[in-house]
Design a protein around this motif. Sequence first.
Motif, mmCIF file in Angstrom:
data_model
loop_
_atom_site.group_PDB
_atom_site.id
_atom_site.type_symbol
_atom_site.label_atom_id
_atom_site.label_comp_id
_atom_site.label_asym_id
_atom_site.label_seq_id
_atom_site.Cartn_x
_atom_site.Cartn_y
_atom_site.Cartn_z
ATOM 1 N N ASP A 63 0.751 -1.201 -0.093
ATOM 2 C CA ASP A 63 -0.002 -0.127 -0.009
ATOM 3 C C ASP A 63 0.975 1.296 -0.076
ATOM 4 N N THR A 64 1.015 2.018 -1.145
ATOM 5 C CA THR A 64 1.841 3.107 -1.120
ATOM 6 C C THR A 64 1.071 4.143 -0.443
ATOM 7 N N THR A 65 -0.087 4.158 -0.117
ATOM 8 C CA THR A 65 -0.837 5.482 0.375
ATOM 9 C C THR A 65 -0.627 5.168 1.862
ATOM 10 N N PHE A 66 -0.303 4.240 2.433
ATOM 11 C CA PHE A 66 -0.033 4.087 3.935
ATOM 12 C C PHE A 66 1.162 3.069 3.893
ATOM 13 N N PRO A 67 2.401 3.466 3.630
ATOM 14 C CA PRO A 67 3.449 2.544 3.295
ATOM 15 C C PRO A 67 4.127 2.073 4.705
ATOM 16 N N GLY A 160 -21.481 10.450 8.351
ATOM 17 C CA GLY A 160 -22.677 10.114 7.516
ATOM 18 C C GLY A 160 -22.257 8.929 6.375
ATOM 19 N N ASP A 161 -21.135 8.422 6.192
ATOM 20 C CA ASP A 161 -21.055 7.672 4.997
ATOM 21 C C ASP A 161 -19.886 6.389 5.836
ATOM 22 N N TRP A 162 -20.455 5.371 5.242
ATOM 23 C CA TRP A 162 -19.469 4.062 5.582
ATOM 24 C C TRP A 162 -18.461 4.210 4.532
ATOM 25 N N VAL A 163 -17.017 4.037 4.935
ATOM 26 C CA VAL A 163 -15.726 4.028 4.230
ATOM 27 C C VAL A 163 -15.281 2.823 4.120
ATOM 28 N N ASP A 164 -14.570 2.204 3.281
ATOM 29 C CA ASP A 164 -13.920 1.128 3.008
ATOM 30 C C ASP A 164 -12.460 1.352 2.803
ATOM 31 N N VAL A 165 -11.730 0.901 3.963
ATOM 32 C CA VAL A 165 -10.175 1.338 3.942
ATOM 33 C C VAL A 165 -9.368 0.079 3.561
ATOM 34 N N VAL A 166 -8.720 -0.008 2.643
ATOM 35 C CA VAL A 166 -7.794 -1.057 2.243
ATOM 36 C C VAL A 166 -6.338 -0.927 2.770
ATOM 37 N N ILE A 167 -5.639 -1.996 3.333
ATOM 38 C CA ILE A 167 -4.410 -1.908 3.927
ATOM 39 C C ILE A 167 -3.640 -3.225 3.285
ATOM 40 N N ASP A 168 -2.438 -3.045 3.263
ATOM 41 C CA ASP A 168 -1.661 -4.343 3.337
ATOM 42 C C ASP A 168 -1.255 -4.897 4.639
ATOM 43 N N ASP A 169 -0.951 -5.926 4.954
ATOM 44 C CA ASP A 169 -0.832 -6.765 6.062
ATOM 45 C C ASP A 169 0.678 -6.546 6.746
ATOM 46 N N ARG A 170 1.427 -5.668 6.311
ATOM 47 C CA ARG A 170 2.647 -5.571 6.877
ATOM 48 C C ARG A 170 2.619 -4.576 8.556
ATOM 49 N N LEU A 171 2.922 -5.327 9.321
ATOM 50 C CA LEU A 171 2.664 -4.836 10.646
ATOM 51 C C LEU A 171 3.909 -4.329 11.481
ATOM 52 N N TYR A 198 -7.799 1.470 11.067
ATOM 53 C CA TYR A 198 -8.089 2.732 11.698
ATOM 54 C C TYR A 198 -7.061 3.823 11.700
ATOM 55 N N ALA A 199 -5.723 3.111 12.115
ATOM 56 C CA ALA A 199 -4.960 4.037 11.936
ATOM 57 C C ALA A 199 -4.560 4.878 10.646
ATOM 58 N N LYS A 200 -4.782 4.201 9.475
ATOM 59 C CA LYS A 200 -4.806 4.711 8.139
ATOM 60 C C LYS A 200 -5.729 5.952 8.183
#
Length: 708
Positions: A63-67, A160-171, A198-200
């Motif tokens: 995930d380049t948006t949350f590297p 007011g909106d449900w938001v789908d947050v995509v992540i990779d699994d690097r912890l 949630y952090a992203k």
Amino acid sequence: MAIHVSPSQGRGTMLAPGSAVTLEQGWQTTRAMGSHQNVKKFNNQDFNRLQAACLSQGLLFEDTTFPAHVSSIGPDLLPQDRLYQIQWKRPTELLRNPCLIMDGVSRFDIMQGEIGDCWMLAALGSLTLRKQFVENVLPRDQGFQEDYAGIFHFRFWQYGDWVDVVIDDRLPFLNGRYLSVHPRTSNEFWPSLLEKAYAKLQGSYQNLHGGYISDALVDLTGGVQMQFSLKDPPPDLEEILKAADKSQCLMGCSTSGQLRRNIELRNGIVQGHAYTVTGAAKIRYKNGWKHIIRIWNPWGHGEWKGPWSDGSPQWDHVEPQCREALLRNKDDGEFWMSCENFQEQFSWLYICNSTPTFLDFGDQHCTTWSVERHISLWSPVLVTGRNNYSPGAVSTNPQYFFKVPDYDPKSYNVVISLMQKHAKDMKGAKILKIGFFITTENSRVLKQNFSLIRDVTSCFILSPGTYAVVPSTTEDQEFEFLLRIFMKNQGDNEITNSLPSPALPMDVPRQNQDSSYKAVFLRHAKQGSTIDALQLQQLLNEVILQDETTSLGGGFSFDSCRGILALMDFSSNGQLTLQEFRSLWRSLTKYMDIFSRADRNHSGFLDVYELKSAIQAAGLVTDEQLLRLLALRYGDAARRIGFSDFACCMLRLETMTYAFQNLAEGRSQILVTAMEVRTLLPSLQAQGGTTEYVTRRVKLKMMCDVCS
């Protein structure tokens, strides 16, 4: 009558950046917000498309948006020398057989790490008790076994909106230990991955280090939350607790001590800490009755040592059957205490649900709650929340009217919730002190106390009549707000503008889920591995058009299937693999559901107005110009669109929308079909075009591509 609401006591304050909310100006606009079918994609990342692309290329998602970088941790969470010692590891690098979920989700799966996010974990612990909310947040179409590609996604409610947050699994790990929450069972990873998502959403792990449990409860449910001061509790506190537990509410509590955080007292209670309220009971004790509260510590250990704790003598005077049902004598962070000790040791109680059912205590009727939602923009001109408040100033602010038809003078019948959201792209935004006034028909003002928190909520007992809510702030700053007015429906089951069911359905109807797509694919695949355009045409006309309504508009043409294949073919070889077909199958079954709901007269066609409704239901945006072009391109002589043309239209519109959004935000685009759009910007900028000009030309190009 109003319950006073004051700021939450979690671990410090937190600025919570939110996702985009469609701005609607107006005085009396009611929106159907927070639809479970209309989930927004955070950062425009589509889980199914990204997963399919990774599977087709044999890659693990990054995930380049949350590297996997210190920027995702935050610069001030740790000292610099420790910050750069952090290592990022996937669960598959740690264990041979990692699992997302084992034997369901439970609060006992969670153990807080070094990050001070007890406020979020306490809310999450409560979420695990309410299965009707769990699938909203934790989609089940993912795991470490089938179709694993290092990518996961989670859903949160934001303004007011449900938001789908995509992540990779690097912890993140520090010195071989989890930096973030770690599971009690070594190979169960849903808590760590959900916390990362949630952090992203919040911008970094650092932004989880201190916050409000009230915010987290709302973000995990989309519900309404109330805060009760335990130093000045309502007289019906015990009844409220029992009603909240009975009606499946989420509950939490917190201790005071902002200057003494994480200090454990001799009695086992931690100062400046958030806990989960997991139960409330009224039990036989000696010759009378006793109200007791069950509480869980997100640390996963550390318990109350006073009366009603594990092994305390009070349990010897409780009937054996009751004691066996209630007492869990383990060092797992969970304990019982009396209601009196609860009020002495804790400062605040938080309760949250889709509707304020916890206020229905003592009500013998089958009551329901309705809700009206309004979204608007605060302008500095409209600020009225001054200490020198003047009743005449209220008229300059937006007023939102509601009518109370009936009431019971002994029960709350109106709840007002006001949530602030700063205007998009505002730098240095801060939480403002907000509140609202309620005015009566004779201009009498019921004044709400102002609070420096994201969400101000109060409940009232209002007699029949017409009222107006006037949102206000004490500062000259422009930002958006979300106002929700909940009203109890007395004596009937009629609901106006009612909340949707809390259950979040999967993206496709159950009868069309993964159990069937493989069999369909293998029946038509060439040597069991891929399908071409001709085979896709045969498949779609045989399977999708079995439904009488969707077949009325005609079948899929060969040219249409070639176009569909080009959109879904990530490997650009003119064929679809099983993983690529899976993504297409989900999209088509989603469009079937949207089409059938939009086709109100069951004619098998959508007119222009029904098409607009269907596009909005899919979470896409259109205007009148594009709508006319779509009707001309995909409709018949009467500008009606059958299902096969509708599916082609939606696939292309969705693809080009994502391409335009990603291009506009300067992100790389993995879709081959967007190449022409991607190359348009440099050429236009080379001609000296302004950003506004270039954006307009790209949008026009996108419209042409959709309609070509």
